[in-house]
Structure formats: C-alpha cells, structure tokens
Motif scaffolding. Structure first.
Motif, PDB file in Angstrom:
ATOM      1  N   THR A 412      34.416  30.687  31.025  1.00 62.67           N
ATOM      2  CA  THR A 412      35.780  31.143  30.776  1.00 62.67           C
ATOM      3  C   THR A 412      36.510  31.322  32.099  1.00 62.67           C
ATOM      4  N   PRO A 413      37.693  30.719  32.272  1.00 64.49           N
ATOM      5  CA  PRO A 413      38.441  30.902  33.517  1.00 64.49           C
ATOM      6  C   PRO A 413      38.898  32.354  33.665  1.00 64.49           C
ATOM      7  N   VAL A 414      39.030  32.799  34.911  1.00 64.15           N
ATOM      8  CA  VAL A 414      39.606  34.108  35.187  1.00 64.15           C
ATOM      9  C   VAL A 414      40.752  33.921  36.164  1.00 64.15           C
ATOM     10  N   THR A 415      41.632  34.903  36.215  1.00 60.97           N
ATOM     11  CA  THR A 415      42.784  34.887  37.114  1.00 60.97           C
ATOM     12  C   THR A 415      42.822  36.207  37.869  1.00 60.97           C
ATOM     13  N   PRO A 416      43.672  36.333  38.868  1.00 59.18           N
ATOM     14  CA  PRO A 416      43.784  37.617  39.574  1.00 59.18           C
ATOM     15  C   PRO A 416      44.157  38.780  38.658  1.00 59.18           C
ATOM     16  N   SER A 417      44.805  38.483  37.532  1.00 55.65           N
ATOM     17  CA  SER A 417      45.234  39.555  36.629  1.00 55.65           C
ATOM     18  C   SER A 417      44.213  39.867  35.535  1.00 55.65           C
ATOM     19  N   THR A 418      43.091  39.163  35.488  1.00 53.22           N
ATOM     20  CA  THR A 418      42.052  39.452  34.498  1.00 53.22           C
ATOM     21  C   THR A 418      41.555  40.879  34.683  1.00 53.22           C
ATOM     22  N   LEU A 419      41.439  41.620  33.584  1.00 52.20           N
ATOM     23  CA  LEU A 419      41.080  43.038  33.645  1.00 52.20           C
ATOM     24  C   LEU A 419      39.571  43.248  33.555  1.00 52.20           C
ATOM     25  N   TYR A 420      39.080  44.219  34.333  1.00 55.21           N
ATOM     26  CA  TYR A 420      37.683  44.644  34.303  1.00 55.21           C
ATOM     27  C   TYR A 420      37.645  46.166  34.329  1.00 55.21           C
ATOM     28  N   ASP A 421      36.550  46.717  33.892  1.00 52.31           N
ATOM     29  CA  ASP A 421      36.377  48.168  33.848  1.00 52.31           C
ATOM     30  C   ASP A 421      36.115  48.698  35.256  1.00 52.31           C
ATOM     31  N   GLN A 562      44.947  32.651  46.321  1.00 54.34           N
ATOM     32  CA  GLN A 562      44.783  33.869  45.519  1.00 54.34           C
ATOM     33  C   GLN A 562      43.898  34.896  46.233  1.00 54.34           C
ATOM     34  N   VAL A 563      42.824  34.416  46.886  1.00 52.15           N
ATOM     35  CA  VAL A 563      41.977  35.339  47.650  1.00 52.15           C
ATOM     36  C   VAL A 563      42.750  35.876  48.848  1.00 52.15           C
ATOM     37  N   ASP A 564      43.481  34.993  49.522  1.00 48.68           N
ATOM     38  CA  ASP A 564      44.289  35.405  50.667  1.00 48.68           C
ATOM     39  C   ASP A 564      45.319  36.454  50.258  1.00 48.68           C
ATOM     40  N   ASP A 565      45.917  36.265  49.109  1.00 52.23           N
ATOM     41  CA  ASP A 565      46.914  37.219  48.620  1.00 52.23           C
ATOM     42  C   ASP A 565      46.296  38.598  48.400  1.00 52.23           C
ATOM     43  N   ALA A 566      45.090  38.635  47.822  1.00 46.46           N
ATOM     44  CA  ALA A 566      44.427  39.920  47.595  1.00 46.46           C
ATOM     45  C   ALA A 566      44.050  40.589  48.922  1.00 46.46           C
ATOM     46  N   LEU A 567      43.548  39.814  49.870  1.00 44.64           N
ATOM     47  CA  LEU A 567      43.170  40.382  51.170  1.00 44.64           C
ATOM     48  C   LEU A 567      44.401  40.816  51.954  1.00 44.64           C
ATOM     49  N   ARG A 568      45.506  40.121  51.762  1.00 42.86           N
ATOM     50  CA  ARG A 568      46.753  40.551  52.388  1.00 42.86           C
ATOM     51  C   ARG A 568      47.233  41.853  51.748  1.00 42.86           C
ATOM     52  N   GLY A 569      47.022  41.946  50.427  1.00 45.56           N
ATOM     53  CA  GLY A 569      47.393  43.176  49.736  1.00 45.56           C
ATOM     54  C   GLY A 569      46.563  44.365  50.185  1.00 45.56           C
ATOM     55  N   ALA A 570      45.280  44.124  50.522  1.00 38.81           N
ATOM     56  CA  ALA A 570      44.426  45.214  50.991  1.00 38.81           C
ATOM     57  C   ALA A 570      44.959  45.833  52.267  1.00 38.81           C
ATOM     58  N   VAL A 571      45.705  45.039  53.049  1.00 36.27           N
ATOM     59  CA  VAL A 571      46.281  45.532  54.303  1.00 36.27           C
ATOM     60  C   VAL A 571      47.726  45.984  54.116  1.00 36.27           C
TER      61      VAL A 571
END
Length: 659
Positions: A412-421, A562-571
């Motif tokens: 199943t594909p996942v995206t940055p907005s896929t929810l996890y607990d 998408q990974v770059d966007d998340a790592l940029r968001g971490a900063v």
C-alpha cells in the motif's frame, strides 16, 4: 625412381591411419605420440634456450636512490603534508644473526643453498597459466624474489615470471648464495614503510637487527608474506594470522634442522612488536586527512602499499583548509565546556564529524584531538549508533516502497500525510499481530519523555522526532527494505545489526562520513554520490587513473523532495525538533538523534552546498564499549550531552562553513 617413391612413402604421415576402421582409424599410434612429444619437447627447449640467451640482467637496480616523499595537497592546490622518505638501510649479512637468516629461509625458501635459483613447480605453474590464460602464481625462490624486487615489477604476468626465472638462473651463476641473500634481505618490504631487515628491526622492535632472536626473526619473516595481512598491530584478525604464521616458521626451522627442539620450546610467548609510530608532521587533523586520502588511493587504484611507500606520488585531496580549521575550532569550543579532571562523566569523550559536498567530495573532517595523540579516526568510526537520526531512511523507504499490512497482500502506498499512532507505549505489530520478544513479552514502542501525540502524519513524526510511528512504519515497510533504502542512500552494508523493531530507531553504526553523504542524497534530489577524498593523483608528473564510483539513483526526485521537506521542517518549523539549527539560514535541513540506550548523540544538517554529520559518544578505554552520556557537562542526571553535536554544527556553520 622406385627408391624415391619408397622413401616418400616411409616418411608420409600415416594419419588417418590406413588399414584401420572406425574409431581406431583416428587414434594416433604410440610411435606418432612419441614423435609428437619429442617434437614438442624439442621446440619448447629451443624456445626456452633462445629466450634464456636473450635475457640480460640490467646494470642498474630498481632505483631506491630516487625514492621520494609522497606529497598531499589541499583542494586549493597548496601543500598539506609530506610523508616519507622510504625507510631503508643496508647491512652486511654477517650482521644478521644466523637464526634470523634461517627464519627467513624456513619461511620463504628452505632449499635456497642447494637449488638453482628457480622453482620448477613455479615454472610449471607459469607455463600452465600461459596455456590456460590468466596470471601466474607465487612459489618463487628467494633468488627470484630478489630479481623481482630489484630489477622487475610486481605484476604476476607470464612474461614477467619467465624473465624473472631466466634472470634468477643467470644471477645464481654470477653471485654467491650469501650475496644474493644479503641483497634480498636489504631490498624486501616489511611494511611500515620499511625496506630491508635493518629498518624493519627498528620499525617493529626498536633495536638493531644484530640484537634480534629467532622468535623476533620469525615474526619479521612472516611479514614477507604480506605486511598488510600479518602486522599484528593492525587488527585482531591480523594478530591471529601473525601468531599462527610465527608458530609455523619456528616449527619449520625445527623441521629443517636449524633450530633445536629445546630452543623452540623456549619460544612460547609471541614477541609482540611495538605499536606503529605516527609519522612526524601529521599533527592535528592533518594526520586523519592523510590517512583518509591514502586509504582512498589504496581502494581506487592498483597501487600496492609497497609501491606507494616507495614515494614520488602527488595526492590532490578534496579537503578545504578553512573548513577543516573551522570544524576543529567548533569541536574545541564544545570540549572546553567539559571538565574530565573533575567529572568522570566528561571523560573518554569521542567526537567524529565530516562535511561532504553534494557531488561526494569530502570537504572537512574531525577525527579526534590530534593524530599523534589518538590515531583512531572518529570521523570514519563505525561504532556509534545513529539513533533517531536514522529515521529519515525509514521514511524514505516507506515513500519509495509502500507498506505491507497483510501477509502476501499488495503493498500500500503511503504519503507524508498518512496517519500513524504517535502515543507512547503502543504495541508493535506485524501483519500477523503483536510482535513478541524472546522473553515472551509484547514489544512496545516509547517516545522521549514518555510523551503521547495521538494520530500524527508521517511528516510530523519526522519534524517532531516522534519515535512510535517510525518503529511501526519500519515494521510495515519491512526492515530488509529499510536496510536496502539506507544502503542506497549511502550507508555501508557493514553498518547494520539485527533486524528487530529497534532497527528503525538507529541501531546501525555508520561513520560520520557516510552519514553526511547519505543525508546529502536527499539534498541531491535522490541521487547518491559516493564520498571521495582524492580528486587527482600523479607520479613523476604523469597523471594516474583513479577508479570512480558512479552516481546511483537511490530515490525518485519526488521521494527525495518529500524527505527533504520533512527535514527542512524539523529545522524551520516552530515545533521542529531541530529548530535551534535555523541559525544556519532558511536552506538548512537536518535532524538530531540519540540512541535508545543513551550512549550516542548525533546531528546531521545540510544545505544545498554542504552536508555535515557530527557524532558524540563515550568509549571505555579498556573494554572499548560505549558508556552512557548522562551527566555530561555537569548538569547531573538531567543532562546527557545530546545537544553538543548540534552546538558543534551551529558553531561550524556560523564560522563560514556553509560558504
């Protein structure tokens, strides 16, 4: 007329054989086989005789007199360091103890004083290899080895082997055995940059060759088989090989009657050589840079260690002096906050750091407090767990490969907005149900400070460094796929341990160089460029070829973005776990990380121009095991030193490293 016809009939080749039928018509007679053998033997003898007469012994040896330094250059072309010259000093054979001479002969050529200077079995192997193709193998006599060392090259080709044998036969006629042995001992390579047994005696035992005993001689004789393999100080495997070979040489001396059994019984303790001295002039970080560049040359060319130690090479590195100095300064500023004399928690701290440009060039590294003080290069250490700085690779694997929620079902594909607990202490699941450990308990994932976040997107899990979604995500992707994605990004296969749920939280132990390179893959839009430290190599003005590691596509441009966007968001995000790194500018992306057992801390940050990884750990000097970071800096149990890598990174970037 009849006589001529009769003679012609007698010498006519009767093949296929007249008067025979079936298979026997095509089988040669014993006479034909004998004639063919004699013809071949005569032809081979004639050829070898011709080649023997055509082979001359050169008037000059391979020119040890022109040995030079190896010169290393900074990326801007200015000189960084020199190593060498080659360590060699001739001694007369009378100065070498008989036991040491016979240790060498027992190991290399016990029949030296009675043979003709060549090995018939070696000749047969060479001929066989000529017929079947490929390179020749060893088995040379000491005379042949001396010829190879003094007159020829190290390539194991048939033509070189044949020339070596003919020259050895001629040399054996012109020189006494003792003269050949003396020259052999004075020209052989023993490792540690030492040519000749006199310098080897000093390099390994700090004494004159005349002071060596049979036991020490047996170790030096073992090195002739390959110093890189048998120098016992280089690794535990080397040590075991050296001990086994040392025992064999001593036993061999007994077998050939050159060491009594009673004397052999005295040598029960392995003669440990002294540690290899550090070359002078390689102070500070320069020694680590030279070591890294030399290792790159060794792995990306066909130049042997022995040839490299002869010198004359110009090594143009990728290291930028201002960045190296800035990184060392940043580490020193952090170390100055520690007080190892008063606080045990501040002792045995190890810091490794490296900066890698988008194309793979290593621009700077910090390997330790100084090469002459600590020879081990912490920038290239593969002993420090990556901790949660590893989770971007889990995220990348999920975006690339999707997840498997039902055994044998479709991914199943996942995206940055896929929810996890994101709650604390959630049970880790496989497609079959909860994951049970060996103790019969359900494995539960935990967050820092036992915090719970409810349902969170995968992007938010990276931005805020929430552990529990990443552990479950790794299980859903498949830990084999997570491992492969990490390797594709740039980590080495040797970095990984057991694939259990904690794998996704960074049980892998990559070096700072590899971690910086792997994060750089996200900055390079999904293409991995292997890290390299040498941009050019010359010898005597002639450019030499360096094998290049080709760039490889690890992730699609979309996944990398998408990974770059998340790592940029971490900063850049106010709730980002690495928001203090925002001082490096709006381009900065990155993530910190700590090991679950509190034994390591990391920060990896990058811009479009540079990716830098900093690791911190404490290592017990006796057991070499990692120690807790808790209490570092004098803050008691509430501190753990996990902020120090980011502090180093920020100071480094503020000092102009991003330029």
């Amino acid at each position: 007329m009849r006589l001529r016809r009769w003679a012609a009939a007698r010498i006519r080749l009767d093949y296929p054989r007249a008067g025979r039928r079936g298979v026997t018509r095509w089988l040669p007679s014993w006479r034909q086989i004998a004639l063919f053998f004699l013809f071949s033997l005569g032809g081979l003898t004639g050829l070898l005789s011709f080649l023997y007469l055509q082979t001359d012994i050169p008037k000059n040896l391979n020119d040890f007199a022109t040995q030079q330094d190896n010169v290393y250059y900074w990326a801007d072309g200015t000189e960084m360091a020199r190593t060498g010259p080659v360590n060699r000093q001739e001694v007369p054979l009378d100065k070498v103890p008989e036991d040491v001479q016979w240790a060498v002969l027992a190991a290399e050529n016990a029949s030296f004083y009675t043979d003709s200077g060549v090995s018939p079995s070696g000749l047969m192997r060479a001929v066989t290899r000529m017929v079947t193709g490929g390179e020749t193998q060893g088995g040379s006599t000491i005379t042949q080895q001396y010829v190879k060392n003094a007159y020829l090259n190290q390539r194991q080709t048939f033509s070189r082997k044949l020339t070596e044998m003919f020259m050895a036969i001629k040399l054996d006629d012109r020189m006494s055995k003792r003269e050949i042995l003396q020259r052999y001992l004075n020209t052989s390579w023993f490792g540690r940059g030492s040519y000749g047994i006199q310098r080897a005696a000093y390099a390994y035992y700090g004494k004159d060759v005349s002071e060596l005993n049979a036991s020490e001689g047996a170790l030096l004789a073992s090195l002739l088989k390959g110093a890189g393999t048998f120098d016992p100080t280089l690794s535990a495997k080397n040590h075991k090989r050296a001990v086994d070979r040392w025992k064999w040489v001593l036993d061999r001396m007994v077998d050939i009657g050159k060491l009594s059994k009673s004397e052999r019984a005295r040598y029960t303790t392995f003669p440990e050589p002294k540690a290899q001295p550090k070359p002078v002039g390689l102070t500070g970080q320069v020694g680590y840079l030279v070591e890294t560049a030399k290792a790159y040359v060794s792995s990306h060319t066909d130049i042997s260690d022995a040839d490299f130690d002869l010198g004359g090479y110009q090594i143009h590195t990728t290291f930028e002096k201002p960045k190296v100095q800035a990184l060392a300064k940043a580490v020193k500023e952090t170390r100055d906050n520690l007080d190892p004399e008063k606080r045990p928690e501040d002792r045995h701290v190890r810091i490794g750091a490296a900066s890698v440009a988008p194309g793979g060039a290593i621009r700077a590294l910090y390997g330790g407090p100084g090469y002459l003080e600590q020879g081990f290069n912490d920038a290239n250490a593969s002993t420090v767990p990556a901790g949660t700085s590893f989770t971007p690779f889990v995220y990348a694997a999920a975006l690339r490969d999707g997840v498997l929620l039902e055994r044998n079902g479709a991914r199943t594909p996942v995206t940055p907005s896929t929810l996890y607990d994101g709650d604390n202490k959630i049970a880790v699941h496989t497609p079959e149900g909860p994951y049970w450990d060996r103790g019969g308990k359900i494995v539960r994932a935990t967050n820092d400070d036992d915090a719970s976040y409810g349902q969170v997107s995968l992007r938010q899990a990276i931005v805020r460094s929430i552990n529990t979604p990443m552990i479950q995500l790794g299980m859903d992707v498949g830990l084999d796929r997570v491992r492969q994605a990490s390797i594709d990004a740039g980590l080495l296969p040797s970095s990984f341990g057991a694939r259990v749920p904690a794998f996704s939280l960074g049980t892998a132990t990559p070096s700072s160089i590899r971690m910086a390179s792997a994060y750089g893959t996200f900055a390079a839009k999904g293409t991995h460029y292997a890290p390299y430290s040498v941009s050019g190599l010359t010898h005597g003005g002639q450019k030499l070829e360096l094998r290049k590691d080709h760039a490889k596509r690890a992730f699609s441009t979309a996944v990398a973005a998408q990974v770059d966007d998340a790592l940029r968001g971490a900063v850049q995000s106010p709730e980002g776990s690495a928001r203090e790194a925002a001082v490096g500018g709006g381009e900065v992306a990155g993530k910190g990380g700590t090991a679950q057992d509190g034994t390591s801390a990391w920060f990896v940050g990058y811009t479009k121009k540079l990716s830098t990884a900093v690791s911190l750990s404490r290592v017990d000097p006796k057991s070499q095991e990692l120690m807790p970071l808790k209490g570092m800096g004098g803050g008691g149990a509430d501190t753990s030193g996990d902020t120090y890598p980011m502090d180093i990174w920020k100071s480094y970037m503020a000092d102009g490293a991003a330029e």
